[in-house]
Design an enzyme around this catalytic site. Structure first.
Site, PDB file in Angstrom:
ATOM      1  N   LYS A   1       0.843  -1.193   0.000  1.00 36.36           N
ATOM      2  CA  LYS A   1       0.000   0.000   0.000  1.00 36.36           C
ATOM      3  C   LYS A   1       0.880   1.244   0.000  1.00 36.36           C
ATOM      4  O   LYS A   1       1.930   1.285   0.635  1.00 36.36           O
ATOM      5  CB  LYS A   1      -0.932  -0.004   1.206  1.00 36.36           C
ATOM      6  CG  LYS A   1      -1.998  -1.099   1.091  1.00 36.36           C
ATOM      7  CD  LYS A   1      -3.001  -1.050   2.199  1.00 36.36           C
ATOM      8  CE  LYS A   1      -3.876   0.154   2.206  1.00 36.36           C
ATOM      9  NZ  LYS A   1      -4.915   0.220   1.194  1.00 36.36           N
TER      10      LYS A   1
ATOM     11  N   THR B   1       0.524   4.028   1.469  1.00 32.58           N
ATOM     12  CA  THR B   1       0.699   4.649   2.793  1.00 32.58           C
ATOM     13  C   THR B   1       2.012   4.198   3.422  1.00 32.58           C
ATOM     14  O   THR B   1       2.771   5.013   3.947  1.00 32.58           O
ATOM     15  CB  THR B   1      -0.489   4.302   3.707  1.00 32.58           C
ATOM     16  OG1 THR B   1      -1.682   4.798   3.113  1.00 32.58           O
ATOM     17  CG2 THR B   1      -0.324   4.891   5.095  1.00 32.58           C
ATOM     18  N   TYR B   2       2.286   2.903   3.362  1.00 33.48           N
ATOM     19  CA  TYR B   2       3.535   2.394   3.925  1.00 33.48           C
ATOM     20  C   TYR B   2       4.726   2.696   3.012  1.00 33.48           C
ATOM     21  O   TYR B   2       5.809   3.031   3.497  1.00 33.48           O
ATOM     22  CB  TYR B   2       3.428   0.897   4.209  1.00 33.48           C
ATOM     23  CG  TYR B   2       2.659   0.602   5.482  1.00 33.48           C
ATOM     24  CD1 TYR B   2       3.163   0.985   6.722  1.00 33.48           C
ATOM     25  CD2 TYR B   2       1.433  -0.041   5.454  1.00 33.48           C
ATOM     26  CE1 TYR B   2       2.476   0.737   7.893  1.00 33.48           C
ATOM     27  CE2 TYR B   2       0.736  -0.301   6.632  1.00 33.48           C
ATOM     28  CZ  TYR B   2       1.262   0.090   7.838  1.00 33.48           C
ATOM     29  OH  TYR B   2       0.586  -0.154   9.004  1.00 33.48           O
TER      30      TYR B   2
ATOM     31  N   LEU C   1       3.800 -12.455   5.267  1.00 38.11           N
ATOM     32  CA  LEU C   1       4.126 -11.123   4.757  1.00 38.11           C
ATOM     33  C   LEU C   1       5.502 -10.709   5.256  1.00 38.11           C
ATOM     34  O   LEU C   1       5.881 -11.036   6.385  1.00 38.11           O
ATOM     35  CB  LEU C   1       3.100 -10.106   5.280  1.00 38.11           C
ATOM     36  CG  LEU C   1       1.627 -10.449   5.120  1.00 38.11           C
ATOM     37  CD1 LEU C   1       0.769  -9.549   5.993  1.00 38.11           C
ATOM     38  CD2 LEU C   1       1.243 -10.316   3.658  1.00 38.11           C
ATOM     39  N   GLU C   2       6.232  -9.981   4.425  1.00 37.70           N
ATOM     40  CA  GLU C   2       7.539  -9.466   4.844  1.00 37.70           C
ATOM     41  C   GLU C   2       7.515  -7.953   4.725  1.00 37.70           C
ATOM     42  O   GLU C   2       7.114  -7.415   3.687  1.00 37.70           O
ATOM     43  CB  GLU C   2       8.652 -10.047   3.968  1.00 37.70           C
ATOM     44  CG  GLU C   2      10.037  -9.690   4.450  1.00 37.70           C
ATOM     45  CD  GLU C   2      10.711  -8.620   3.617  1.00 37.70           C
ATOM     46  OE1 GLU C   2      11.605  -7.940   4.136  1.00 37.70           O
ATOM     47  OE2 GLU C   2      10.331  -8.449   2.452  1.00 37.70           O
TER      48      GLU C   2
ATOM     49  N   TYR D   1      -0.612 -25.588  -7.682  1.00 35.60           N
ATOM     50  CA  TYR D   1       0.184 -25.656  -6.462  1.00 35.60           C
ATOM     51  C   TYR D   1      -0.241 -26.861  -5.627  1.00 35.60           C
ATOM     52  O   TYR D   1       0.589 -27.589  -5.085  1.00 35.60           O
ATOM     53  CB  TYR D   1       0.004 -24.358  -5.669  1.00 35.60           C
ATOM     54  CG  TYR D   1       1.032 -24.163  -4.586  1.00 35.60           C
ATOM     55  CD1 TYR D   1       2.294 -23.668  -4.889  1.00 35.60           C
ATOM     56  CD2 TYR D   1       0.739 -24.449  -3.262  1.00 35.60           C
ATOM     57  CE1 TYR D   1       3.245 -23.490  -3.897  1.00 35.60           C
ATOM     58  CE2 TYR D   1       1.682 -24.266  -2.264  1.00 35.60           C
ATOM     59  CZ  TYR D   1       2.931 -23.786  -2.592  1.00 35.60           C
ATOM     60  OH  TYR D   1       3.871 -23.612  -1.609  1.00 35.60           O
TER      61      TYR D   1
ATOM     62  N   GLN E   1      -0.547 -23.197   5.140  1.00 37.05           N
ATOM     63  CA  GLN E   1       0.234 -22.682   6.261  1.00 37.05           C
ATOM     64  C   GLN E   1      -0.681 -21.909   7.207  1.00 37.05           C
ATOM     65  O   GLN E   1      -1.625 -21.267   6.786  1.00 37.05           O
ATOM     66  CB  GLN E   1       1.413 -21.844   5.789  1.00 37.05           C
ATOM     67  CG  GLN E   1       1.050 -20.618   4.996  1.00 37.05           C
ATOM     68  CD  GLN E   1       2.265 -19.971   4.353  1.00 37.05           C
ATOM     69  OE1 GLN E   1       3.337 -20.548   4.246  1.00 37.05           O
ATOM     70  NE2 GLN E   1       2.099 -18.747   3.917  1.00 37.05           N
TER      71      GLN E   1
END
Length: 188
Positions: free
Chosen positions: A111, A113-114, A136-137, A170, A180
């Protein structure tokens, strides 16, 4: 390939459980005031990160090796706000659980914003028939500590529909990150 619209995303989430929990609208405010938006957008879905984080630390002077990853390279943290050290990163997982259809591939982008704060969000594509919580990283590219807010928007998933179904999904090849649950570290 075609990009899927908000109408398609709503239908797939509501009828087929593609995204759970699912927010059919774009949420910009909650009981605590303004939030980094999440939910359905025009041509995508803005995902949230949970309050489970793994913050990278070099305290043990480990070597980062994707084939032999040392989990002592992270400090576990649970909370509404995660402080990422300067020039470091943290892992989290999505609030949302995904079930990707066989003819769909997703791309995920951070996003703005980040991004405007020097925080880069990196998420790999969700492949056809992958399901689970996405890891997420968040990279803090600045020389200052940076805040990440749990349960608020962090990235947008864009759904691409293929002209034909893939030969091998997958799920068919028993992908190592299938279903996961928590923040998942590298596997080989």
């Amino acid at each position: 390939m075609s990009i899927k619209s908000d109408k398609w995303i709503r239908r797939m989430a509501e009828e087929h459980g593609m995204i759970e929990p699912f927010e059919p609208n774009q949420i910009k405010q909650n009981g605590n005031g303004r939030v980094v938006s999440f939910g359905t957008s025009s041509y995508g879905y803005d995902i949230r990160c949970s309050n489970e984080f793994k913050i990278f630390t070099n305290i043990n002077s480990a070597i980062v090796d994707p084939k032999q990853f040392d989990d002592t390279s992270f400090v576990d943290f649970e909370g509404d706000v995660c402080i990422i050290p300067p020039n470091s990163f943290a892992l989290a997982r999505t609030v949302e659980y995904f079930r990707i259809p066989r003819n769909i591939l997703t791309l995920c982008v951070g996003k703005s914003t980040y991004a405007r704060c020097g925080i880069i969000v990196n998420v790999t594509p969700f492949e056809p028939e992958w399901e689970g919580y996405a890891t997420l990283e968040f990279s803090n590219t600045t020389p200052l500590p940076a805040k990440m807010y749990a349960n608020e928007g962090v990235a947008q998933v864009i759904f691409l529909e293929a002209d034909e179904e893939c030969e091998t999904s997958y799920k068919d090849r028993a992908g190592k990150y299938m279903r996961q649950i928590g923040v998942t570290l590298p596997k080989t």
